[in-house]
Scaffold this active site. Sequence first.
Site, PDB file in Angstrom:
ATOM      1  N   ARG A 116       0.840  -1.195   0.000  1.00 52.87           N
ATOM      2  CA  ARG A 116       0.000   0.000   0.000  1.00 52.87           C
ATOM      3  C   ARG A 116       0.879   1.251   0.000  1.00 52.87           C
ATOM      4  NH1 ARG A 116      -5.240  -1.086   3.664  1.00 52.87           N
ATOM      5  NH2 ARG A 116      -6.237   0.118   2.011  1.00 52.87           N
ATOM      6  N   GLN A 121      -0.992   2.754  -5.707  1.00 49.11           N
ATOM      7  CA  GLN A 121      -2.340   3.240  -5.404  1.00 49.11           C
ATOM      8  C   GLN A 121      -3.364   2.833  -6.452  1.00 49.11           C
ATOM      9  OE1 GLN A 121      -1.912   7.472  -4.750  1.00 49.11           O
ATOM     10  NE2 GLN A 121      -2.096   7.227  -2.539  1.00 49.11           N
ATOM     11  N   ASP A 124      -4.679  -0.717  -5.748  1.00 46.08           N
ATOM     12  CA  ASP A 124      -5.056  -1.028  -4.369  1.00 46.08           C
ATOM     13  C   ASP A 124      -6.526  -1.429  -4.245  1.00 46.08           C
ATOM     14  OD1 ASP A 124      -5.361  -1.192  -1.657  1.00 46.08           O
ATOM     15  OD2 ASP A 124      -4.610   0.817  -1.197  1.00 46.08           O
ATOM     16  N   SER A 127      -8.351  -0.579  -0.812  1.00 45.41           N
ATOM     17  CA  SER A 127      -8.903   0.771  -0.689  1.00 45.41           C
ATOM     18  C   SER A 127     -10.159   0.934  -1.535  1.00 45.41           C
ATOM     19  CB  SER A 127      -7.852   1.810  -1.115  1.00 45.41           C
ATOM     20  OG  SER A 127      -6.793   1.849  -0.191  1.00 45.41           O
ATOM     21  N   TYR A 222      -3.776  -0.625   8.267  1.00 40.07           N
ATOM     22  CA  TYR A 222      -4.415  -1.390   9.331  1.00 40.07           C
ATOM     23  C   TYR A 222      -4.109  -0.754  10.682  1.00 40.07           C
ATOM     24  CZ  TYR A 222      -5.480  -5.259   6.170  1.00 40.07           C
ATOM     25  OH  TYR A 222      -5.986  -6.031   5.149  1.00 40.07           O
TER      26      TYR A 222
END
Length: 378
Positions: A116, A121, A124, A127, A222
């Site tokens: 991540r 991005q 991902d 997300s 996380y």
Amino acid sequence: MKIGVLREEHDSRVALIPDIVSKFVKDGVDILVEKKAGAKAFFDDMSYAEAGGKILAKSDLIKESDVLISITPPSDLTEFKGKVLVSSFQPFNSVYPIEKLAEFNIQAFSMDMIPRTTLAQAMDVLSSMASVAGYRAVLKAAELLPRYFPMLTTAAGSIPPSKVLILGAGVAGLQAIATAKRLGAVVEAFDTRLAAKEEVMSLGAKFVEVEGAKDDKAAGGYAVEQTEEYKIKQKELIKEHIIKSDVVITTAQLRGKPAPKLITKEMVELMRPGSVVIDLASSTGGNCELTVDQQTIKHGDITIFGNSELSAEMPMHASQLYSKNIYNYVSILIKEKEFAPDFNNEIVSGSCIVFNGKVLYGNPEEAKLLTTESSTES
């Protein structure tokens, strides 16, 4: 090169939508699609054919494909021996039989293990799906709550706005904040990461802060395990805010561990009658100790809804986002229209969990060997 799109066994989403199929085709990659793969996400076989995809039965698809993609990995691996499989295996949850992948010589690339980082991005999926889940969580809360979200002034009198508390201000939490604010609720949010404070406040919510949090920026979005002293302070402050809230949405997860218990039975029993708890961490035990995964339960007058896969309830846009992530990721695995993963690329090395019969997840030495081999070949 031929990429096969599998029909999901227990999911309404699809790994590739027709628009992304056409992009692959323009790149010179053949796309094979299992019959009715996109039906539950409202993409019919005709739309895939028009985009340049070839519709096949599952057995023919597996036989002809060089790389197979799905959102959730197949339950029966016997058909996939010697194949390349791109899916979300979640190896840190120790549920999927990773050793079986190695036994069947399946080259496994896990979308949920993509680092991540800023460079990754656009790939991902965590997300992307969390954003959908956060939005859907608020709609589900509004459906279950026996009152309005916004403040209303009517001829019969004024109605105060609902109070919403978000526990965990990652991607899902931030989307939940934004959605609840759009619906007119008064929103508060809690997160152990101080970096989330500015983002929460920028969305118009109040940040609930417990001093002394341990913050790990390398945790990939996380939460991290906190000290016992911090947990006691956290519990007291959360209790103080929960009993004043009409809706609580929880999103906190610890990678590879059970979700932290943020809401006790005692707290639930102190909530206002008719209040709602939406627990997005239910698949790993839940943030509320009363949560039952994939179920809506009643504890007295309180409704508790547990579901970690709410993105599947919005299959059209969830599939669209997942497809874009897949396109960006698979593109780095291809060189001159051939499958050629470069293990010098941290995105590739970080997301490959099994290769050439070797389990790489949790085995850094094996991963280093592949990187060395890749470097030598290039």
